[in-house]
Motif scaffolding. Structure first.
Motif, PDB file in Angstrom:
ATOM      1  N   PHE A  42       0.705  -1.193   0.076  1.00 43.07           N
ATOM      2  CA  PHE A  42      -0.060  -0.028  -0.020  1.00 43.07           C
ATOM      3  C   PHE A  42       1.059   1.442   0.075  1.00 43.07           C
ATOM      4  O   PHE A  42       0.124   2.320  -0.069  1.00 43.07           O
ATOM      5  N   ALA A  84      -2.718   9.184  -1.941  1.00 39.47           N
ATOM      6  CA  ALA A  84      -2.379   8.389  -0.879  1.00 39.47           C
ATOM      7  C   ALA A  84      -2.729   9.186   0.425  1.00 39.47           C
ATOM      8  O   ALA A  84      -3.173  10.542   0.491  1.00 39.47           O
ATOM      9  N   VAL A  87       0.500   6.364   2.219  1.00 33.58           N
ATOM     10  CA  VAL A  87      -0.178   4.865   1.945  1.00 33.58           C
ATOM     11  C   VAL A  87      -1.568   4.971   1.280  1.00 33.58           C
ATOM     12  O   VAL A  87      -2.308   5.849   1.914  1.00 33.58           O
ATOM     13  N   HIS A  88      -1.519   4.240   0.470  1.00 36.13           N
ATOM     14  CA  HIS A  88      -2.779   4.092  -0.430  1.00 36.13           C
ATOM     15  C   HIS A  88      -4.066   3.423   0.570  1.00 36.13           C
ATOM     16  O   HIS A  88      -3.795   2.826   1.202  1.00 36.13           O
ATOM     17  N   THR A  89      -5.133   4.014   0.236  1.00 33.93           N
ATOM     18  CA  THR A  89      -6.458   3.603   0.985  1.00 33.93           C
ATOM     19  C   THR A  89      -7.089   2.538   0.080  1.00 33.93           C
ATOM     20  O   THR A  89      -7.988   1.789   0.559  1.00 33.93           O
ATOM     21  N   LEU A 149      -6.740  -0.435  -3.217  1.00 37.02           N
ATOM     22  CA  LEU A 149      -5.882  -1.361  -4.172  1.00 37.02           C
ATOM     23  C   LEU A 149      -6.786  -2.167  -4.924  1.00 37.02           C
ATOM     24  O   LEU A 149      -7.648  -2.615  -4.285  1.00 37.02           O
ATOM     25  N   GLN A 158      -9.150   1.011   4.591  1.00 41.62           N
ATOM     26  CA  GLN A 158      -8.422   0.678   3.404  1.00 41.62           C
ATOM     27  C   GLN A 158      -9.568  -0.463   2.716  1.00 41.62           C
ATOM     28  O   GLN A 158     -10.162  -1.035   3.474  1.00 41.62           O
ATOM     29  N   VAL A 210      -9.403  -3.318  -0.487  1.00 38.31           N
ATOM     30  CA  VAL A 210      -8.803  -3.932  -1.606  1.00 38.31           C
ATOM     31  C   VAL A 210      -9.653  -4.858  -2.090  1.00 38.31           C
ATOM     32  O   VAL A 210     -10.711  -5.530  -1.407  1.00 38.31           O
ATOM     33  N   GLN A 244      -1.683   1.798  -7.456  1.00 39.85           N
ATOM     34  CA  GLN A 244      -2.870   1.229  -7.054  1.00 39.85           C
ATOM     35  C   GLN A 244      -3.383  -0.076  -7.670  1.00 39.85           C
ATOM     36  O   GLN A 244      -4.455  -0.621  -7.069  1.00 39.85           O
TER      37      GLN A 244
END
Length: 433
Positions: A21, A34, A47-49, A51, A332, A334, A356
């Protein structure tokens, strides 16, 4: 927040794969999408929230979600469920006989509410935990809280005096259970927060399974939480322009009864739940876990986000997690999907940045490889959807246009000429009469 996840020898994930992330700090576009996460050492990590995982059918997308879910289950249930008699349930790679004799690896890097980064992982054998480790980074440098190696005379090593009750934990942790699970079952003050992170994350949503339970969860929250009800009703109105409200009743059986109120031409109609469309019911079932994740900052796993939702609507779910004014707690998402329109906004921009977008592809052994589109270094102007469809990043079905139809036609023609295996068997049988 989850930073990274590593896995190996779990389902089709034969070789070690990593999902990250963490956005590249030198890429302005990636940093813009991010969330700046402040660590205990003063660093601010992007940090990506969200993906998204894309790939051909049977390429291993769902197996990645399953691996995340498996790690959570191992942490929560290893002490209660695993026994030396039954062995450890591992779900190792099935297409290589050697995989059964090798360990299955799980590791997660994450940040707790106090900003301290942790790294926890383990390797599982057929009947015992072969390795386990826990590291903390309170000042940016690694602290070893414990390391476990089943091949040593003393399995556990506790450098320094950080961890209390070391001798008792080492003595009472079974070879076929995780020390973290054992410690949390006793309410260990230092290790329980790490255990609780796993307990409160990796919520799994799969459209084809457990939908009834998610419907019930959403309905119960409607009954008990007025704030949740207001937000849920707004989300339902977005899903179907005719929905103006929801009625929920608690029944003697324990399962709540749900009816949605529709308005057409000024007239209101209350429909039974079975009369609602599959898409509306799937969205209702998703609302509960979705708002729970946003409220608590959890990691939500959604397999086949586009299975029951229109692509424009699935894109709105992504935007909920991307928007910092809505996602205030760092939740987050996924998700896996087939619909490539999720790579592009209606205006032609990018809904997701290259870092992402993760792709799954199987090699000649049937093993899944996991790579981000960022590894292909697409240009800022490149249309990611078009490039993906053109095969620029791989991870697309290996077939030409019309190939399925041609194969079906050839099979039909072969059968009509009587040259197929079934016809050969029939002729052989007739000649023996």
């Amino acid at each position: 927040m989850l930073l990274r996840f590593r896995v190996a020898n779990v389902r089709s994930l034969r070789d070690e794969q990593e999902l990250s992330f963490v956005a590249p700090e030198d890429d302005e576009n990636e940093r813009a999408t991010a969330r700046e996460t402040e660590l205990s050492d003063g660093r601010r990590l992007p940090v990506h929230t969200v993906l998204g995982v894309f790939g051909a059918n049977a390429s291993g997308k769902s197996n990645l979600i399953a691996a995340l879910r498996n790690m959570r289950h191992c942490v929560l249930r290893s002490y209660a469920d695993w026994t030396s008699y039954d062995g450890i349930p591992r779900d190792e790679f099935a297409l290589d006989p050697k995989a059964a004799a090798e360990t299955s690896l799980y590791e997660a890097d994450f940040v707790l509410a106090d900003g301290v980064r942790w790294s926890y992982g383990f390797e599982l054998g057929q009947r015992r935990v072969e390795a386990e480790w826990l590291y903390a980074y309170p000042k940016g440098r690694r602290q070893v809280w414990f390391e476990r190696d089943a091949t040593r005379e003393k399995d556990f090593d506790f450098p320094g005096d950080r961890l209390r009750d070391r001798a008792r934990l080492a003595r009472t942790t079974r070879p076929d259970a995780l020390l973290l699970t054992r410690a949390a079952n006793d309410g260990h003050e230092q290790l329980t927060p790490v255990f609780d992170w796993f307990k409160n994350n990796f919520w799994d949503v799969t459209p084809e399974t457990e939908r009834t339970q998610r419907e019930d969860y959403t309905a119960l929250r409607l009954l008990r939480d007025e704030s949740f009800r207001r937000r849920a009703e707004e989300l339902l109105k977005v899903a179907d322009l005719g929905i103006v409200g929801v009625e929920v009743e608690q029944t003697s059986s324990g399962r709540p009864t749900v009816r949605l109120v529709h308005e057409t031409g000024g007239d209101r109609t209350v429909l039974d739940w079975d009369a609602e469309s599959w898409g509306t019911r799937s969205w209702f079932a998703l609302i509960g876990p979705l708002l729970l994740a946003l409220d608590t900052g959890a990691v939500l796993l959604v397999d086949e986000l586009d299975a029951s939702l229109h692509s424009r609507f699935a894109a709105e779910v992504v935007r909920l997690f991307q928007a910092p004014w809505l996602n205030r707690n760092g939740a987050q998402l996924v998700f896996t999907a087939h619909d490539l329109s999720l790579l592009r906004t209606p205006g032609g921009g990018r809904l997701l940045q290259p870092g992402q977008i993760w792709l799954t592809e199987k090699d000649e052994r049937g093993a899944t490889t996991l790579t981000p589109v960022a590894d292909w270094e697409p240009t800022e102007e490149e249309d990611l959807m078009s490039s993906y469809l053109a095969g620029s990043f791989g991870a697309v079905p290996k077939m030409s246009e019309g190939q399925i139809g041609r194969r079906l036609l050839r099979t039909q023609e072969t059968a009509a000429l009587g040259t197929g295996p079934a016809d050969d068997d029939a002729r052989t049988g007739a000649e023996g009469l």
